[in-house]
Motif scaffolding. Structure first.
Motif, PDB file in Angstrom:
ATOM      1  N   ASP A 152      95.836  -0.965 -41.005  1.00 26.71           N
ATOM      2  CA  ASP A 152      95.411   0.256 -41.680  1.00 26.71           C
ATOM      3  C   ASP A 152      94.014   0.153 -42.283  1.00 26.71           C
ATOM      4  OD1 ASP A 152      97.487   1.873 -40.981  1.00 26.71           O
ATOM      5  OD2 ASP A 152      98.741   1.319 -42.697  1.00 26.71           O
ATOM      6  N   HIS A 153      93.382  -1.017 -42.180  1.00 34.90           N
ATOM      7  CA  HIS A 153      91.963  -1.092 -42.553  1.00 34.90           C
ATOM      8  C   HIS A 153      91.093  -0.538 -41.431  1.00 34.90           C
ATOM      9  CE1 HIS A 153      92.193  -3.214 -46.313  1.00 34.90           C
ATOM     10  NE2 HIS A 153      92.948  -4.168 -45.793  1.00 34.90           N
ATOM     11  N   CYS A 154      91.294  -1.062 -40.213  1.00 39.79           N
ATOM     12  CA  CYS A 154      90.384  -0.738 -39.108  1.00 39.79           C
ATOM     13  C   CYS A 154      91.003   0.248 -38.115  1.00 39.79           C
ATOM     14  CB  CYS A 154      89.953  -2.011 -38.385  1.00 39.79           C
ATOM     15  SG  CYS A 154      91.303  -2.879 -37.558  1.00 39.79           S
ATOM     16  N   HIS A 155      92.286   0.571 -38.291  1.00 42.94           N
ATOM     17  CA  HIS A 155      92.992   1.504 -37.408  1.00 42.94           C
ATOM     18  C   HIS A 155      92.957   1.066 -35.945  1.00 42.94           C
ATOM     19  CE1 HIS A 155      93.690   4.146 -40.752  1.00 42.94           C
ATOM     20  NE2 HIS A 155      92.444   3.950 -41.099  1.00 42.94           N
ATOM     21  N   GLY A 156      93.024  -0.238 -35.762  1.00 44.05           N
ATOM     22  CA  GLY A 156      93.154  -0.787 -34.410  1.00 44.05           C
ATOM     23  C   GLY A 156      94.482  -1.499 -34.288  1.00 44.05           C
ATOM     24  N   TYR A 157      94.836  -1.841 -33.055  1.00 45.86           N
ATOM     25  CA  TYR A 157      96.020  -2.674 -32.865  1.00 45.86           C
ATOM     26  C   TYR A 157      95.792  -3.634 -31.705  1.00 45.86           C
ATOM     27  CZ  TYR A 157      97.543   0.038 -28.738  1.00 45.86           C
ATOM     28  OH  TYR A 157      97.620   0.624 -27.498  1.00 45.86           O
ATOM     29  N   MET A 196     102.184   5.766 -25.932  1.00 49.22           N
ATOM     30  CA  MET A 196     102.731   6.426 -27.121  1.00 49.22           C
ATOM     31  C   MET A 196     101.724   6.399 -28.269  1.00 49.22           C
ATOM     32  SD  MET A 196     106.141   5.368 -29.252  1.00 49.22           S
ATOM     33  CE  MET A 196     105.300   4.227 -30.349  1.00 49.22           C
ATOM     34  N   LEU A 197     101.080   5.237 -28.480  1.00 45.12           N
ATOM     35  CA  LEU A 197     100.130   5.121 -29.598  1.00 45.12           C
ATOM     36  C   LEU A 197      98.871   5.929 -29.314  1.00 45.12           C
ATOM     37  CD1 LEU A 197     100.604   1.343 -30.416  1.00 45.12           C
ATOM     38  CD2 LEU A 197     101.335   3.302 -31.781  1.00 45.12           C
ATOM     39  N   ASP A 198      98.472   5.997 -28.043  1.00 46.50           N
ATOM     40  CA  ASP A 198      97.301   6.785 -27.687  1.00 46.50           C
ATOM     41  C   ASP A 198      97.559   8.266 -27.988  1.00 46.50           C
ATOM     42  OD1 ASP A 198      94.679   7.063 -26.495  1.00 46.50           O
ATOM     43  OD2 ASP A 198      95.712   8.045 -24.826  1.00 46.50           O
ATOM     44  N   GLU A 199      98.753   8.693 -27.670  1.00 49.00           N
ATOM     45  CA  GLU A 199      99.109  10.091 -27.916  1.00 49.00           C
ATOM     46  C   GLU A 199      99.150  10.405 -29.409  1.00 49.00           C
ATOM     47  OE1 GLU A 199     102.905  12.637 -26.549  1.00 49.00           O
ATOM     48  OE2 GLU A 199     101.873  11.499 -24.991  1.00 49.00           O
ATOM     49  N   ARG A 223      93.609   0.911 -29.272  1.00 49.55           N
ATOM     50  CA  ARG A 223      93.935  -0.382 -28.666  1.00 49.55           C
ATOM     51  C   ARG A 223      92.750  -1.340 -28.717  1.00 49.55           C
ATOM     52  NH1 ARG A 223      97.139  -2.939 -24.162  1.00 49.55           N
ATOM     53  NH2 ARG A 223      95.673  -4.413 -23.270  1.00 49.55           N
ATOM     54  N   SER A 224      93.036  -2.602 -29.017  1.00 55.89           N
ATOM     55  CA  SER A 224      92.090  -3.679 -28.723  1.00 55.89           C
ATOM     56  C   SER A 224      92.853  -4.656 -27.839  1.00 55.89           C
ATOM     57  CB  SER A 224      91.556  -4.347 -29.992  1.00 55.89           C
ATOM     58  OG  SER A 224      92.454  -5.314 -30.451  1.00 55.89           O
ATOM     59  N   GLY A 225      92.171  -5.671 -27.350  1.00 55.23           N
ATOM     60  CA  GLY A 225      92.830  -6.568 -26.401  1.00 55.23           C
ATOM     61  C   GLY A 225      92.429  -6.143 -25.011  1.00 55.23           C
ATOM     62  N   TYR A 226      92.139  -7.144 -24.197  1.00 55.05           N
ATOM     63  CA  TYR A 226      91.593  -6.864 -22.874  1.00 55.05           C
ATOM     64  C   TYR A 226      92.516  -7.447 -21.821  1.00 55.05           C
ATOM     65  CZ  TYR A 226      88.486  -7.251 -18.854  1.00 55.05           C
ATOM     66  OH  TYR A 226      87.945  -7.176 -17.605  1.00 55.05           O
ATOM     67  N   ASN A 227      93.099  -6.572 -21.008  1.00 50.57           N
ATOM     68  CA  ASN A 227      93.931  -7.058 -19.912  1.00 50.57           C
ATOM     69  C   ASN A 227      93.216  -6.768 -18.595  1.00 50.57           C
ATOM     70  OD1 ASN A 227      95.910  -7.606 -17.966  1.00 50.57           O
ATOM     71  ND2 ASN A 227      97.531  -7.213 -19.473  1.00 50.57           N
ATOM     72  N   PRO A 228      92.676  -7.785 -17.924  1.00 47.60           N
ATOM     73  CA  PRO A 228      91.880  -7.528 -16.727  1.00 47.60           C
ATOM     74  C   PRO A 228      92.699  -7.017 -15.538  1.00 47.60           C
ATOM     75  CG  PRO A 228      92.081  -9.880 -17.108  1.00 47.60           C
ATOM     76  CD  PRO A 228      92.745  -9.204 -18.266  1.00 47.60           C
ATOM     77  N   PHE A 229      94.031  -6.985 -15.680  1.00 44.63           N
ATOM     78  CA  PHE A 229      94.861  -6.385 -14.631  1.00 44.63           C
ATOM     79  C   PHE A 229      95.127  -4.901 -14.904  1.00 44.63           C
ATOM     80  CE2 PHE A 229      96.933 -10.700 -13.503  1.00 44.63           C
ATOM     81  CZ  PHE A 229      95.839 -11.018 -12.721  1.00 44.63           C
ATOM     82  N   LEU A 230      94.615  -4.444 -16.012  1.00 43.79           N
ATOM     83  CA  LEU A 230      94.850  -3.042 -16.368  1.00 43.79           C
ATOM     84  C   LEU A 230      93.585  -2.511 -17.048  1.00 43.79           C
ATOM     85  CD1 LEU A 230      97.314  -1.097 -16.202  1.00 43.79           C
ATOM     86  CD2 LEU A 230      97.543  -1.461 -18.647  1.00 43.79           C
TER      87      LEU A 230
END
Ligand SMILES: [Zn+2]
Ligand SMILES: [Zn+2]
Length: 312
Positions: free
Chosen positions: A260-265, A292-295, A301-308
């Motif tokens: 809730d500080h940066c509003h990222g996950y 769901m969270l995007d909606e 979102r943070s985190g990098y998935n190179p398959f997606l």
């Protein structure tokens, strides 16, 4: 109850307090375990089964290439000593990109995949085979920069990423020791290659039970970050955990650790729910949580998935 432990003549019993390792390099069976996890998830994740099964075959091919191919370029002895000594990522991804013959890993990966790919995947494999050396290098640069590129080539990027992962996991074996845990501004970037984490994982292994690590999207190195700390803004105290309400346990081990500080996950994968869980695989299988969270629009979102790799 027994009385207090008594030292005997051959030394004292372990104190019970074991310092968990700060940085852990990937082991040699990483891709085999990940492929098995993806196969399980492909059977239990409605709507994503075919996609996860295909990624499972890509990851199985990664294991095969890692075990069988001898790279042409091998770093000189002592090549990484200075970087390790000065706390720099010794396997800086962009800096090494042109030295490493990762394109040969890609060719071997496509050969391995060819044998098991379905009719629907063959055009994709053929299109990657048809790319020029320069076009492949451009895609590699985008993958390593977490740049989504353009929609025309985005479907090819996971295969390029898979080859880069093989090349970098192999390179971690050339390190004489793991690097130190990153500190300061770069605490959330891989101390080996400088890439972003895909997710974090909480282990159940004896020497690191309950300890949280960030897991590198490219080289699969893991580095410790205290659970009270946000992986995105480094602040504490405002974290909570969001999951999907669903009966399907295996698909939804991953939670969103939202701040809730940066509003990222960033996703967190607690192995206490499933000892086979894998940061990259379980991140893919919990795509519904991202949607769901995007909606809802409250957390990014943070985190990098190179398959997606998502992009406009
Ligand atoms: Zn890395
Ligand atoms: Zn934060």
């Amino acid at each position: 109850m027994k009385g207090p432990a008594v030292n005997h003549a051959f030394g004292s019993a372990p104190s019970g307090i074991m310092e968990p390792p700060r940085v852990v390099l990937p082991d040699h069976q990483l891709f085999a375990r990940r492929a098995a996890r993806l196969r399980t998830l492909s059977e239990n994740t409605p709507g994503l089964g075919e996609f996860l099964a295909f990624i499972a075959s890509v990851v199985q091919a990664q294991q095969q290439v890692l075990e069988t191919r001898e790279p042409a370029w091998v770093p000189a002895a002592g090549a990484f000593d200075a970087a390790l000594e000065h706390g720099m990522p010794p396997l800086g991804a962009q800096a090494l990109r042109r030295d490493i013959d990762w394109q040969q890993d890609l060719a071997a990966l496509l050969d391995a995949l060819e044998l098991q790919a379905g009719e629907r995947q063959r055009p994709l494999l053929a299109s990657v085979r048809g790319l020029s050396v320069q076009a492949l290098d451009d895609l590699a640069e985008q993958v390593l920069d977490a740049d989504p590129g353009d929609s025309g080539s985005r479907g090819q990027m996971p295969l390029v990423a898979a080859a880069l992962q093989v090349a970098w996991v192999r390179l971690t074996r050339a390190l004489p020791r793991p690097p130190e845990r990153p500190t300061g501004d770069v605490y959330a970037l891989c101390p080996c290659c400088g890439s972003q984490p895909v997710a974090s994982i909480v282990h159940v292994a004896p020497e690191r039970n309950g300890v949280r690590y960030l897991h590198c999207a490219i080289c699969a190195t893991e580095w410790h970050l205290e659970r009270v700390t946000c992986t995105i803004c480094h602040k504490g105290g405002q974290l909570h955990y969001l999951g999907l309400e669903d009966g399907d346990q295996s698909a939804f081990v991953a939670r969103a650790e939202a701040c809730d500080h940066c509003h990222g996950y960033l996703k967190i994968v607690p192995r206490e729910f499933d000892a086979e869980a894998d940061p990259l695989a379980d991140d893919l299988a919990s795509l519904a949580l991202d949607l769901m969270l995007d909606e809802a629009g409250q957390y990014t979102r943070s985190g990098y998935n190179p398959f997606l790799i998502a992009g406009a």
